[in-house]
Design a protein around this motif. Structure first.
Motif, short mmCIF file in Angstrom:
data_model
loop_
_atom_site.label_atom_id
_atom_site.label_comp_id
_atom_site.label_asym_id
_atom_site.label_seq_id
_atom_site.Cartn_x
_atom_site.Cartn_y
_atom_site.Cartn_z
N LEU A 248 -5.15 67.00 39.25
CA LEU A 248 -5.42 66.59 37.88
C LEU A 248 -6.89 66.24 37.72
O LEU A 248 -7.41 65.36 38.41
CB LEU A 248 -4.58 65.37 37.51
CG LEU A 248 -3.06 65.50 37.56
CD1 LEU A 248 -2.41 64.20 37.11
CD2 LEU A 248 -2.59 66.66 36.69
N SER A 249 -7.54 66.93 36.79
CA SER A 249 -8.92 66.60 36.46
C SER A 249 -8.91 65.47 35.44
O SER A 249 -7.86 65.10 34.90
CB SER A 249 -9.62 67.81 35.86
OG SER A 249 -8.99 68.13 34.62
N HIS A 250 -10.06 64.95 35.16
CA HIS A 250 -10.17 63.90 34.14
C HIS A 250 -9.61 64.41 32.81
O HIS A 250 -8.89 63.70 32.11
CB HIS A 250 -11.63 63.48 33.99
CG HIS A 250 -11.79 62.18 33.27
ND1 HIS A 250 -11.58 62.06 31.91
CD2 HIS A 250 -12.10 60.95 33.72
CE1 HIS A 250 -11.78 60.80 31.56
NE2 HIS A 250 -12.10 60.10 32.64
N THR A 251 -9.95 65.64 32.48
CA THR A 251 -9.48 66.24 31.23
C THR A 251 -7.96 66.36 31.19
O THR A 251 -7.32 66.06 30.18
CB THR A 251 -10.08 67.65 31.05
OG1 THR A 251 -11.50 67.52 31.13
CG2 THR A 251 -9.71 68.24 29.72
N GLU A 252 -7.38 66.79 32.29
CA GLU A 252 -5.92 66.93 32.33
C GLU A 252 -5.21 65.59 32.21
O GLU A 252 -4.12 65.49 31.66
CB GLU A 252 -5.50 67.64 33.62
CG GLU A 252 -5.84 69.12 33.63
CD GLU A 252 -5.50 69.78 34.96
OE1 GLU A 252 -4.83 70.81 34.94
OE2 GLU A 252 -5.92 69.25 36.02
N PHE A 271 -5.74 54.62 37.78
CA PHE A 271 -6.00 56.03 38.06
C PHE A 271 -7.21 56.23 38.96
O PHE A 271 -7.27 57.20 39.72
CB PHE A 271 -6.11 56.83 36.77
CG PHE A 271 -4.76 57.00 36.09
CD1 PHE A 271 -3.72 57.64 36.74
CD2 PHE A 271 -4.53 56.49 34.82
CE1 PHE A 271 -2.47 57.78 36.15
CE2 PHE A 271 -3.29 56.63 34.21
CZ PHE A 271 -2.25 57.28 34.87
N GLU A 272 -8.16 55.31 38.91
CA GLU A 272 -9.28 55.39 39.83
C GLU A 272 -8.81 55.20 41.26
O GLU A 272 -9.19 55.95 42.17
CB GLU A 272 -10.31 54.30 39.50
CG GLU A 272 -11.45 54.79 38.64
CD GLU A 272 -12.30 53.63 38.12
OE1 GLU A 272 -12.93 53.82 37.07
OE2 GLU A 272 -12.32 52.54 38.76
N GLU A 273 -7.95 54.22 41.45
CA GLU A 273 -7.48 53.94 42.80
C GLU A 273 -6.49 54.98 43.30
O GLU A 273 -6.30 55.16 44.49
CB GLU A 273 -6.86 52.53 42.86
CG GLU A 273 -7.92 51.47 42.68
CD GLU A 273 -7.39 50.04 42.79
OE1 GLU A 273 -6.19 49.85 43.05
OE2 GLU A 273 -8.21 49.12 42.60
N CYS A 274 -5.90 55.68 42.34
CA CYS A 274 -4.99 56.76 42.69
C CYS A 274 -5.73 57.88 43.44
O CYS A 274 -5.18 58.53 44.31
CB CYS A 274 -4.46 57.35 41.38
SG CYS A 274 -2.70 57.49 41.33
N ASP A 275 -6.97 58.08 43.06
CA ASP A 275 -7.79 59.12 43.68
C ASP A 275 -8.35 58.56 44.98
O ASP A 275 -9.51 58.21 45.09
CB ASP A 275 -8.92 59.50 42.71
CG ASP A 275 -9.87 60.52 43.30
OD1 ASP A 275 -9.50 61.20 44.29
OD2 ASP A 275 -10.99 60.64 42.78
N THR A 276 -7.51 58.51 46.01
CA THR A 276 -7.88 57.80 47.23
C THR A 276 -9.05 58.43 47.98
O THR A 276 -9.82 57.74 48.61
CB THR A 276 -6.68 57.67 48.20
OG1 THR A 276 -5.92 58.88 48.15
CG2 THR A 276 -5.77 56.52 47.79
N ASP A 277 -9.22 59.77 47.86
CA ASP A 277 -10.35 60.37 48.56
C ASP A 277 -11.59 60.49 47.65
O ASP A 277 -12.58 61.11 48.03
CB ASP A 277 -9.97 61.73 49.16
CG ASP A 277 -9.63 62.77 48.09
OD1 ASP A 277 -9.70 62.42 46.88
OD2 ASP A 277 -9.28 63.91 48.45
N SER A 278 -11.51 59.91 46.46
CA SER A 278 -12.64 59.86 45.52
C SER A 278 -13.30 61.21 45.27
O SER A 278 -14.52 61.31 45.17
CB SER A 278 -13.71 58.88 46.02
OG SER A 278 -13.16 57.61 46.17
N ALA A 283 -4.67 64.55 43.37
CA ALA A 283 -3.77 65.55 43.95
C ALA A 283 -2.33 65.04 43.83
O ALA A 283 -2.11 63.84 43.69
CB ALA A 283 -4.13 65.78 45.41
N LEU A 284 -1.39 65.95 43.91
CA LEU A 284 0.02 65.56 43.81
C LEU A 284 0.36 64.48 44.83
O LEU A 284 1.06 63.51 44.53
CB LEU A 284 0.93 66.79 43.98
CG LEU A 284 2.43 66.49 44.03
CD1 LEU A 284 2.92 65.84 42.74
CD2 LEU A 284 3.22 67.77 44.30
N GLU A 285 -0.15 64.63 46.05
CA GLU A 285 0.13 63.66 47.10
C GLU A 285 -0.42 62.29 46.72
O GLU A 285 0.23 61.26 46.95
CB GLU A 285 -0.50 64.11 48.43
CG GLU A 285 0.13 65.36 49.04
CD GLU A 285 -0.26 66.66 48.33
OE1 GLU A 285 -1.23 66.65 47.52
OE2 GLU A 285 0.42 67.68 48.56
#
Ligand SMILES: *[C@@H]1O[C@H](CO)[C@@H](O)[C@H](O)[C@H]1NC(C)=O
Ligand SMILES: [Ca+2]
Ligand SMILES: [Ca+2]
Length: 304
Positions: A248-252, A271-278, A283-285
Motif C-alpha cells: 500500500l502506497s500513501h495514495t492507496e 500507519f507509520e508504525e505499521c511500516d516497520t521497515d520504513s 506490505a501485507l505482512e
C-alpha cells in the motif's frame, strides 16, 4: 465508536468501485444506496458523506463517453490535478489544471489538509497544486493528509495507540458482516469471499456490532481470533488497487486515512508504525502484523 461507522461509506464505495472502473457514472448512486439503508442500522449512523474517488490520484484514467465528437478531449480523461488539452497535432494531452478553474467550493467541509500542513480549498485545488510540483522533491513528498482544514492534532500517546487496532478490527468485521447480509443480489463480495463471511456471520460466538469496551474487544480478539483474519486481509485487498502488488502506497491508503485522521488522532502514528521497515509502503505482512494477525495466518490468496 461513532468514528468507525463513518468508514462504511468509504469501504462500500471502494468495494463497488474497485471491480468495475468502467462503470463510474453509476458509482455515486450505488454508494448512496449502501449508506442510507441497512448498513446504518447495523453498524450505526454515518455522519459525513465522503466521496472516495476524490482521494484516489490514479483513478479516472478512462471514463466512458458515448457521444461521438470531433473534440479529441471528449474521450480522454486525465488523473486528478490534470485536465485535457489539444496540442498542435489535434491530439489530446493532459496538463496541470489551473487551481482557479476548480469548481467553487461550498464551505469548510470541502477543505483538505496536505502533508505540508497547508489547507487547500478543495481536493481539486490540492491535486492541481500538487501537479504543478510534479518532478520536484517537494511535489513527490506532498500528499493529501486528511479531510477538513488543517488543525492541531494531539499526539497519540503510547496507551492510546494500542486501542486503535482493537476498534478497527472489530469495525472491519462488522462492515463485512453487514455487506454480506445485504449482498443477496448485488455483488459487493465474490463467492469465495461470501463463504468466508458467511462463516463469521453464522458463528454464534460473534460479538455483535455496538459500543464495546476496549477490554471486551481485547478478550474477543483472543477468544475469536480466527474471525478477524479475513476482515483484515479483505481491507488490505480493497486498498491495494493502484497497482495490485501486495503493497500500500500513501495514495492507496488515503481513502482510509483521510476521513479518519481528524477524528482519530492515532491514525497517522498507527500507519507509520505499521511500516516497520520504513520503506513508505505497507506490505501485507506488515499490515497483518499491526492488526495482530500471526505470521502463519497471513495468506496472499485470501485476497482475491
Ligand atoms: C498545522 O496547522 C494548524 C493550523 O494552522 C496548527 O494549529 C498546527 O499546530 C499545525 N501543525 C503542525 C504539526 O505544525
Ligand atoms: Ca499497491
Ligand atoms: Ca514497509
Amino acid at each position: 465508536m461513532r468514528v468507525w461507522v463513518f468508514f462504511v461509506l468509504c469501504l462500500a464505495g471502494k468495494a463497488l468501485a474497485a471491480p468495475q472502473q468502467e462503470a463510474l457514472p453509476e458509482e455515486e448512486e450505488v454508494i448512496e444506496d449502501v449508506t442510507t439503508e441497512s448498513l446504518q442500522e447495523t453498524v450505526g449512523t454515518n455522519p459525513v458523506q465522503v466521496e472516495v474517488g476524490e482521494f484516489d490520484e490514479t483513478a479516472n484514467e478512462e471514463e466512458e463517453e458515448e457521444e461521438p465528437s470531433d473534440n479529441p478531449c471528449l474521450n480522454h480523461h486525465c488523473k486528478h490535478g490534470k485536465v485535457c488539452e489539444v496540442d498542435e497535432n489535434n491530439a489530446p494531452i493532459c496538463v496541470c489544471q489551473d487551481p482557479s478553474t476548480c469548481p467553487e467550493t461550498m464551505g469548510e467541509f470541502e477543505k483538505v489538509c496536505g502533508t505540508d500542513n497547508k489547507t487547500y480549498e478543495s481536493s481539486c485545488h490540492f491535486f492541481a497544486t500538487k501537479c504543478t510540483l510534479e518532478g520536484t522533491k517537494k511535489g513527490h513528498k506532498l500528499h493529501l493528509d486528511y479531510i477538513g482544514p488543517c488543525k492541531y492534532i494531539a499526539p497519540c500517546l503510547d496507551n492510546e495507540i494500542s486501542e486503535f487496532p482493537l476498534r478497527m478490527r472489530d469495525w472491519l468485521k462488522n462492515v463485512l458482516v453487514s455487506l454480506f447480509q445485504r449482498d443477496q443480489d448485488n455483488n459487493l463480495l465474490n463467492e469465495k469471499q461470501k463463504m468466508r463471511v458467511k462463516k463469521i456471520h453464522e458463528n454464534e460466538k460473534r460479538l455483535e456490532a455496538g459500543e464495546h469496551s476496549v477490554e471486551l474487544l481485547a478478550r474477543d480478539f483472543e477468544k475469536n481470533y480466527k474471525m478477524y483474519i479475513f476482515p483484515v486481509h479483505w481491507q488490505f485487498g480493497q486498498l491495494d488497487q493502484h497497482p495490485i502488488d501486495g503493497y500500500l502506497s500513501h495514495t492507496e491508503l488515503s481513502p482510509l486515512r483521510a476521513p479518519l485522521i481528524p477524528m482519530e488522532h492515532c491514525t497517522t502514528r498507527f500507519f507509520e508504525e505499521c511500516d516497520t521497515d520504513s520503506d513508505n509502503y505497507i506490505a501485507l505482512e506488515e499490515w497483518a502484523k499491526c492488526f495482530g494477525i500471526k505470521d502463519e495466518d497471513v495468506d496472499k490468496n485470501m485476497i482475491v
